[in-house]
Motif scaffolding. Structure first.
Motif, PDB file in Angstrom:
ATOM      1  N   THR A  19     -47.405  77.215   2.925  1.00  0.00           N
ATOM      2  CA  THR A  19     -45.956  77.212   2.768  1.00  0.00           C
ATOM      3  C   THR A  19     -45.338  77.929   3.953  1.00  0.00           C
ATOM      4  O   THR A  19     -45.762  79.036   4.296  1.00  0.00           O
ATOM      5  CB  THR A  19     -45.541  77.928   1.466  1.00  0.00           C
ATOM      6  OG1 THR A  19     -46.139  77.247   0.361  1.00  0.00           O
ATOM      7  CG2 THR A  19     -44.025  77.906   1.293  1.00  0.00           C
ATOM      8  N   ILE A  20     -44.359  77.277   4.588  1.00  0.00           N
ATOM      9  CA  ILE A  20     -43.716  77.863   5.759  1.00  0.00           C
ATOM     10  C   ILE A  20     -42.211  77.948   5.568  1.00  0.00           C
ATOM     11  O   ILE A  20     -41.644  77.287   4.705  1.00  0.00           O
ATOM     12  CB  ILE A  20     -44.042  77.093   7.061  1.00  0.00           C
ATOM     13  CG1 ILE A  20     -43.527  75.648   6.980  1.00  0.00           C
ATOM     14  CG2 ILE A  20     -45.525  77.151   7.372  1.00  0.00           C
ATOM     15  CD1 ILE A  20     -43.576  74.906   8.304  1.00  0.00           C
ATOM     16  N   THR A  21     -41.585  78.756   6.404  1.00  0.00           N
ATOM     17  CA  THR A  21     -40.135  78.951   6.418  1.00  0.00           C
ATOM     18  C   THR A  21     -39.532  78.193   7.603  1.00  0.00           C
ATOM     19  O   THR A  21     -40.256  77.625   8.428  1.00  0.00           O
ATOM     20  CB  THR A  21     -39.808  80.442   6.579  1.00  0.00           C
ATOM     21  OG1 THR A  21     -40.324  80.872   7.847  1.00  0.00           O
ATOM     22  CG2 THR A  21     -40.400  81.275   5.457  1.00  0.00           C
ATOM     23  N   LYS A  22     -38.241  78.245   7.703  1.00  0.00           N
ATOM     24  CA  LYS A  22     -37.530  77.617   8.809  1.00  0.00           C
ATOM     25  C   LYS A  22     -38.044  78.145  10.147  1.00  0.00           C
ATOM     26  O   LYS A  22     -38.348  77.366  11.055  1.00  0.00           O
ATOM     27  CB  LYS A  22     -36.024  77.872   8.690  1.00  0.00           C
ATOM     28  CG  LYS A  22     -35.224  77.369   9.873  1.00  0.00           C
ATOM     29  CD  LYS A  22     -33.756  77.702   9.726  1.00  0.00           C
ATOM     30  CE  LYS A  22     -32.950  77.260  10.930  1.00  0.00           C
ATOM     31  NZ  LYS A  22     -31.509  77.474  10.738  1.00  0.00           N
ATOM     32  N   GLU A  23     -38.146  79.454  10.282  1.00  0.00           N
ATOM     33  CA  GLU A  23     -38.561  80.047  11.556  1.00  0.00           C
ATOM     34  C   GLU A  23     -39.973  79.629  11.939  1.00  0.00           C
ATOM     35  O   GLU A  23     -40.238  79.318  13.097  1.00  0.00           O
ATOM     36  CB  GLU A  23     -38.436  81.568  11.526  1.00  0.00           C
ATOM     37  CG  GLU A  23     -37.022  82.043  11.721  1.00  0.00           C
ATOM     38  CD  GLU A  23     -36.330  81.468  12.957  1.00  0.00           C
ATOM     39  OE1 GLU A  23     -36.890  81.555  14.067  1.00  0.00           O
ATOM     40  OE2 GLU A  23     -35.234  80.899  12.798  1.00  0.00           O
ATOM     41  N   LYS A  24     -40.871  79.606  10.975  1.00  0.00           N
ATOM     42  CA  LYS A  24     -42.253  79.185  11.248  1.00  0.00           C
ATOM     43  C   LYS A  24     -42.275  77.718  11.681  1.00  0.00           C
ATOM     44  O   LYS A  24     -42.994  77.352  12.603  1.00  0.00           O
ATOM     45  CB  LYS A  24     -43.109  79.409  10.000  1.00  0.00           C
ATOM     46  CG  LYS A  24     -44.521  78.956  10.124  1.00  0.00           C
ATOM     47  CD  LYS A  24     -45.374  79.957  10.837  1.00  0.00           C
ATOM     48  CE  LYS A  24     -46.826  79.515  10.747  1.00  0.00           C
ATOM     49  NZ  LYS A  24     -47.733  80.269  11.501  1.00  0.00           N
ATOM     50  N   ASP A  25     -41.476  76.884  11.033  1.00  0.00           N
ATOM     51  CA  ASP A  25     -41.396  75.470  11.396  1.00  0.00           C
ATOM     52  C   ASP A  25     -40.872  75.321  12.822  1.00  0.00           C
ATOM     53  O   ASP A  25     -41.455  74.605  13.639  1.00  0.00           O
ATOM     54  CB  ASP A  25     -40.500  74.727  10.406  1.00  0.00           C
ATOM     55  CG  ASP A  25     -40.593  73.216  10.535  1.00  0.00           C
ATOM     56  OD1 ASP A  25     -41.602  72.708  11.075  1.00  0.00           O
ATOM     57  OD2 ASP A  25     -39.664  72.530  10.094  1.00  0.00           O
ATOM     58  N   LEU A  26     -39.788  76.005  13.126  1.00  0.00           N
ATOM     59  CA  LEU A  26     -39.212  75.922  14.468  1.00  0.00           C
ATOM     60  C   LEU A  26     -40.161  76.461  15.525  1.00  0.00           C
ATOM     61  O   LEU A  26     -40.237  75.915  16.632  1.00  0.00           O
ATOM     62  CB  LEU A  26     -37.875  76.657  14.515  1.00  0.00           C
ATOM     63  CG  LEU A  26     -36.737  76.026  13.722  1.00  0.00           C
ATOM     64  CD1 LEU A  26     -35.509  76.935  13.746  1.00  0.00           C
ATOM     65  CD2 LEU A  26     -36.386  74.637  14.243  1.00  0.00           C
ATOM     66  N   ASP A  27     -40.900  77.522  15.205  1.00  0.00           N
ATOM     67  CA  ASP A  27     -41.851  78.104  16.162  1.00  0.00           C
ATOM     68  C   ASP A  27     -42.930  77.111  16.568  1.00  0.00           C
ATOM     69  O   ASP A  27     -43.411  77.132  17.700  1.00  0.00           O
ATOM     70  CB  ASP A  27     -42.501  79.368  15.589  1.00  0.00           C
ATOM     71  CG  ASP A  27     -41.570  80.561  15.596  1.00  0.00           C
ATOM     72  OD1 ASP A  27     -40.506  80.495  16.261  1.00  0.00           O
ATOM     73  OD2 ASP A  27     -41.895  81.564  14.926  1.00  0.00           O
ATOM     74  N   THR A  28     -43.324  76.229  15.646  1.00  0.00           N
ATOM     75  CA  THR A  28     -44.336  75.211  15.942  1.00  0.00           C
ATOM     76  C   THR A  28     -43.875  74.315  17.091  1.00  0.00           C
ATOM     77  O   THR A  28     -44.680  73.912  17.931  1.00  0.00           O
ATOM     78  CB  THR A  28     -44.622  74.364  14.690  1.00  0.00           C
ATOM     79  OG1 THR A  28     -45.020  75.226  13.638  1.00  0.00           O
ATOM     80  CG2 THR A  28     -45.706  73.339  14.932  1.00  0.00           C
ATOM     81  N   TYR A  29     -42.587  74.022  17.132  1.00  0.00           N
ATOM     82  CA  TYR A  29     -42.045  73.194  18.212  1.00  0.00           C
ATOM     83  C   TYR A  29     -41.759  74.037  19.450  1.00  0.00           C
ATOM     84  O   TYR A  29     -42.031  73.618  20.575  1.00  0.00           O
ATOM     85  CB  TYR A  29     -40.762  72.494  17.752  1.00  0.00           C
ATOM     86  CG  TYR A  29     -41.019  71.502  16.650  1.00  0.00           C
ATOM     87  CD1 TYR A  29     -41.434  70.212  16.926  1.00  0.00           C
ATOM     88  CD2 TYR A  29     -40.851  71.863  15.318  1.00  0.00           C
ATOM     89  CE1 TYR A  29     -41.687  69.303  15.920  1.00  0.00           C
ATOM     90  CE2 TYR A  29     -41.098  70.965  14.293  1.00  0.00           C
ATOM     91  CZ  TYR A  29     -41.517  69.683  14.597  1.00  0.00           C
ATOM     92  OH  TYR A  29     -41.769  68.794  13.590  1.00  0.00           O
ATOM     93  N   ARG A  30     -41.216  75.231  19.248  1.00  0.00           N
ATOM     94  CA  ARG A  30     -40.863  76.104  20.375  1.00  0.00           C
ATOM     95  C   ARG A  30     -42.066  76.479  21.218  1.00  0.00           C
ATOM     96  O   ARG A  30     -41.985  76.507  22.442  1.00  0.00           O
ATOM     97  CB  ARG A  30     -40.200  77.382  19.869  1.00  0.00           C
ATOM     98  CG  ARG A  30     -38.810  77.196  19.339  1.00  0.00           C
ATOM     99  CD  ARG A  30     -38.270  78.541  18.866  1.00  0.00           C
ATOM    100  NE  ARG A  30     -37.000  78.387  18.205  1.00  0.00           N
ATOM    101  CZ  ARG A  30     -36.644  79.012  17.090  1.00  0.00           C
ATOM    102  NH1 ARG A  30     -37.468  79.868  16.513  1.00  0.00           N
ATOM    103  NH2 ARG A  30     -35.466  78.800  16.559  1.00  0.00           N
ATOM    104  N   ASP A  31     -43.192  76.810  20.561  1.00  0.00           N
ATOM    105  CA  ASP A  31     -44.363  77.259  21.319  1.00  0.00           C
ATOM    106  C   ASP A  31     -45.216  76.098  21.834  1.00  0.00           C
ATOM    107  O   ASP A  31     -46.230  76.316  22.481  1.00  0.00           O
ATOM    108  CB  ASP A  31     -45.201  78.245  20.513  1.00  0.00           C
ATOM    109  CG  ASP A  31     -45.869  77.650  19.285  1.00  0.00           C
ATOM    110  OD1 ASP A  31     -45.953  76.424  19.162  1.00  0.00           O
ATOM    111  OD2 ASP A  31     -46.329  78.440  18.432  1.00  0.00           O
ATOM    112  N   GLY A  32     -44.799  74.872  21.535  1.00  0.00           N
ATOM    113  CA  GLY A  32     -45.495  73.703  22.057  1.00  0.00           C
ATOM    114  C   GLY A  32     -46.748  73.322  21.289  1.00  0.00           C
ATOM    115  O   GLY A  32     -47.486  72.443  21.735  1.00  0.00           O
ATOM    116  N   ALA A  33     -47.008  73.958  20.141  1.00  0.00           N
ATOM    117  CA  ALA A  33     -48.203  73.627  19.363  1.00  0.00           C
ATOM    118  C   ALA A  33     -48.174  72.172  18.890  1.00  0.00           C
ATOM    119  O   ALA A  33     -49.199  71.503  18.864  1.00  0.00           O
ATOM    120  CB  ALA A  33     -48.349  74.560  18.167  1.00  0.00           C
ATOM    121  N   LEU A  34     -46.986  71.668  18.549  1.00  0.00           N
ATOM    122  CA  LEU A  34     -46.843  70.295  18.084  1.00  0.00           C
ATOM    123  C   LEU A  34     -46.041  69.497  19.096  1.00  0.00           C
ATOM    124  O   LEU A  34     -44.914  69.849  19.428  1.00  0.00           O
ATOM    125  CB  LEU A  34     -46.144  70.244  16.719  1.00  0.00           C
ATOM    126  CG  LEU A  34     -45.890  68.856  16.140  1.00  0.00           C
ATOM    127  CD1 LEU A  34     -47.192  68.101  15.912  1.00  0.00           C
ATOM    128  CD2 LEU A  34     -45.104  68.957  14.849  1.00  0.00           C
TER     129      LEU A  34
END
Length: 97
Positions: A19-34
């Protein structure tokens, strides 16, 4: 744009059960993981309930996660709610199918 569409109190269940939050979801895109190369959605159901919408979709998704290529079909459910500043995703989940 994604930051505006996701509610600050978003909860989302990933295909691995996390289970993730908004910030965790956004971090996935920000850090380039996805990195998404292709995203082809097909709406299955859309239910409007007062100021909320529940939608199920099948999405063909391809790209890279942590540098590893992937391509799969996923089923998602998203919960959208109307607020004074527009509609926002407040919850959802996804799973590989």
């Amino acid at each position: 744009m994604l930051e505006k569409l996701l509610h600050d109190d978003l909860l989302f269940i990933l295909p691995n059960g996390e289970t993730i939050t908004k910030e965790k979801d956004l971090d996935t895109y920000r850090d380039g993981a996805l990195k998404v190369d292709e995203l082809l959605p097909e709406v299955e159901n859309l239910n409007i309930i007062d100021d909320m919408a529940v939608i199920t979709l099948i999405i063909k998704l391809s790209g890279k996660f942590n540098g590893v290529p992937f391509e799969a079909n996923y089923r998602y459910i998203r919960f959208w709610k109307k607020f004074g500043d527009g509609i926002k995703v407040v919850g959802g989940s996804g799973m590989a199918i």
